[in-house]
Design an enzyme around this catalytic site. Structure first.
Site, mmCIF file in Angstrom:
data_model
loop_
_atom_site.group_PDB
_atom_site.id
_atom_site.type_symbol
_atom_site.label_atom_id
_atom_site.label_comp_id
_atom_site.label_asym_id
_atom_site.label_seq_id
_atom_site.Cartn_x
_atom_site.Cartn_y
_atom_site.Cartn_z
ATOM 1 N N TYR A 57 0.887 -1.234 -0.027
ATOM 2 C CA TYR A 57 0.037 0.099 0.070
ATOM 3 C C TYR A 57 0.754 1.207 -0.186
ATOM 4 O O TYR A 57 1.717 1.440 0.926
ATOM 5 C CB TYR A 57 -0.857 -0.007 1.069
ATOM 6 C CG TYR A 57 -1.924 -0.849 1.151
ATOM 7 C CD1 TYR A 57 -2.442 -1.533 0.001
ATOM 8 C CD2 TYR A 57 -2.948 -1.209 2.192
ATOM 9 C CE1 TYR A 57 -3.405 -2.702 0.088
ATOM 10 C CE2 TYR A 57 -3.815 -2.039 2.299
ATOM 11 C CZ TYR A 57 -4.046 -2.962 1.189
ATOM 12 O OH TYR A 57 -5.345 -3.786 1.244
ATOM 13 N N SER A 208 -14.029 -3.556 0.192
ATOM 14 C CA SER A 208 -14.465 -2.877 -0.799
ATOM 15 C C SER A 208 -16.098 -2.986 -0.913
ATOM 16 O O SER A 208 -16.804 -3.419 -1.909
ATOM 17 C CB SER A 208 -14.163 -3.548 -2.411
ATOM 18 O OG SER A 208 -14.557 -2.676 -3.478
ATOM 19 N N PRO A 209 -16.445 -2.492 0.417
ATOM 20 C CA PRO A 209 -18.071 -3.050 0.646
ATOM 21 C C PRO A 209 -18.826 -1.778 -0.058
ATOM 22 O O PRO A 209 -20.314 -2.168 -0.316
ATOM 23 C CB PRO A 209 -18.268 -2.492 2.033
ATOM 24 C CG PRO A 209 -17.002 -1.774 2.167
ATOM 25 C CD PRO A 209 -16.040 -2.309 1.624
ATOM 26 N N LEU A 210 -18.308 -0.837 -0.818
ATOM 27 C CA LEU A 210 -19.059 -0.021 -1.591
ATOM 28 C C LEU A 210 -18.896 -0.162 -3.040
ATOM 29 O O LEU A 210 -19.290 0.850 -4.005
ATOM 30 C CB LEU A 210 -18.765 1.481 -1.046
ATOM 31 C CG LEU A 210 -19.301 1.876 0.297
ATOM 32 C CD1 LEU A 210 -18.841 3.294 0.489
ATOM 33 C CD2 LEU A 210 -20.733 1.602 0.527
ATOM 34 N N GLY A 212 -16.156 -0.417 -4.948
ATOM 35 C CA GLY A 212 -15.321 0.739 -5.733
ATOM 36 C C GLY A 212 -15.863 2.030 -5.663
ATOM 37 O O GLY A 212 -15.234 2.750 -6.405
ATOM 38 N N GLY A 213 -17.003 2.273 -5.059
ATOM 39 C CA GLY A 213 -17.670 3.699 -5.311
ATOM 40 C C GLY A 213 -18.712 3.727 -5.881
ATOM 41 O O GLY A 213 -19.287 4.509 -6.100
ATOM 42 N N LEU A 215 -21.363 2.042 -5.578
ATOM 43 C CA LEU A 215 -22.783 1.733 -4.827
ATOM 44 C C LEU A 215 -22.926 3.162 -3.942
ATOM 45 O O LEU A 215 -24.113 3.444 -3.642
ATOM 46 C CB LEU A 215 -22.635 0.732 -3.836
ATOM 47 C CG LEU A 215 -22.598 -0.707 -4.202
ATOM 48 C CD1 LEU A 215 -22.474 -1.604 -3.201
ATOM 49 C CD2 LEU A 215 -24.128 -0.846 -4.965
ATOM 50 N N GLY A 217 -22.596 6.127 -5.620
ATOM 51 C CA GLY A 217 -23.178 7.204 -6.330
ATOM 52 C C GLY A 217 -21.662 7.832 -7.093
ATOM 53 O O GLY A 217 -22.058 9.099 -7.819
#
Length: 337
Positions: A57, A208-210, A212-213, A215, A217
């Site tokens: 990272y 990555s619960p969203l 990658g962005g 979800l 918006g």
């Protein structure tokens, strides 16, 4: 803050995990060190414990920043990092061999400023190294006191079975966790990985619960991602794999799911990220959800979302909107020969 054990182990972790991929010193890093320290302190002050990083990272600077941020309260932290991803161009500068993992762990410990990590994870699979060698060196790390527990990331169900069999054959340290991509637009792990992890004693950490962005918006159907966004940076890479990943993430089906998430959020008077995280927070099969905040305010919103109680009818709508055909794994068949 309620805790649960990580897989079939005595290691207690919280439902939220702080992901630190955004921490860095380079111009493209979303989160510089002062804000990273605010995030870490806010996360720990709220009673959460599990913090995840990796040696790759931001070229290792994520580990350096995190190490300085937790130095004064190391005992409050379940510190997790990863090794095995490429650290150079040579064939021995990557993978899960004894040589590379040993060098990778020692370098991570130096950057983190600690003499042990609570959870050491194999970052990516390595088909060129025998699994017995990998599980053997992880066991050696544990016996030497440099690692408390071992885990993996981005591994198939068959890979989990192979690793646990190898540990059982040699009487060594088994894996206690698997980190996998999981969200309303990426539910493939429900088919085999989650059932196998449940049977063989691994907790599941969802990253990555969203989506990658998507979800949240941040991206629009039929439009290229903004150049400064994460997906915009990946799309600009020369790697065909990176560009293919972005194209797959921006598929029409994923925007269909995102539209339903936004509709549910409007009806409930909240935000799309809150709905997406609330859905994950209600999944009993997930041990912890890896959040990747860019600021302390972003962290607070993510934590609120993870704890948001979605009505049952909203959960059902989201399940239906994101459903895909799952062939259940055959359980009861994973006993070592």
């Amino acid at each position: 803050m309620p805790h649960t054990t990580l897989g079939r182990s005595g290691l207690h972790v919280t439902r939220a995990c702080l992901g630190t991929m955004n921490f860095g010193t380079d111009p493209h890093a979303p989160t510089a060190e002062p804000e990273a320290r605010r995030i870490v302190d806010a996360f720990l002050d709220a009673g959460h414990t599990l913090i995840d990083t990796a040696d790759t990272y931001r070229g290792g600077t994520s580990e350096e920043i995190l190490g300085r941020a937790v130095a004064h309260r190391r005992g409050d932290v379940v510190l997790a990092t990863k090794g095995g991803a490429p650290q150079g161009t040579g064939p021995n500068h990557r993978g899960l061999s004894r040589g590379h993992l040993t060098r990778a762990l020692e370098a991570s410990l130096r950057r983190l400023g600690t003499d042990y990590v609570d959870l050491y994870q194999c970052h990516v699979p390595d088909a060129t190294t025998p699994i017995e060698e990998t599980m053997g060196v992880l066991d050696d790390f544990v016996r030497a006191g440099k690692v408390r527990y071992a885990g993996c990331s981005n591994v198939t169900a068959a890979g989990v079975v192979s690793a646990q069999w190898a540990a059982q054959r040699r009487g060594g340290t088994p894996l206690v966790s698997l980190q996998a991509n999981y969200s309303l637009i990426t539910r493939a792990i429900e088919a085999e990985i989650i059932p196998v992890c449940r049977e063989l004693g691994l907790g599941v950490l969802a990253y990555s619960p969203l989506g990658g962005g998507v979800l949240a918006g941040r991206y629009r159907r039929g439009m290229a991602p903004e150049p400064g966004s994460r997906l915009g940076q990946w799309a600009a890479m020369p790697s065909p794999m990176a560009r293919g990943f972005v194209a797959g993430l921006l598929a029409d089906r994923h925007f269909d799911v995102a539209d339903e998430v936004a509709a549910v959020a409007d009806e409930l008077g909240t935000t799309a990220p809150t709905v997406a995280l609330g859905w994950l927070g209600g999944r009993a099969e997930i041990t912890s959800v890896v959040l990747g905040p860019r600021s302390a305010e972003h962290l607070a919103a993510n934590l609120d979302g993870l704890a948001f109680p979605l009505p049952a009818e909203a959960v059902q709508r989201l399940d239906e909107a994101s459903r895909f055909t799952v062939v259940p794994a055959v359980t009861g068949q994973h006993t070592a020969p």
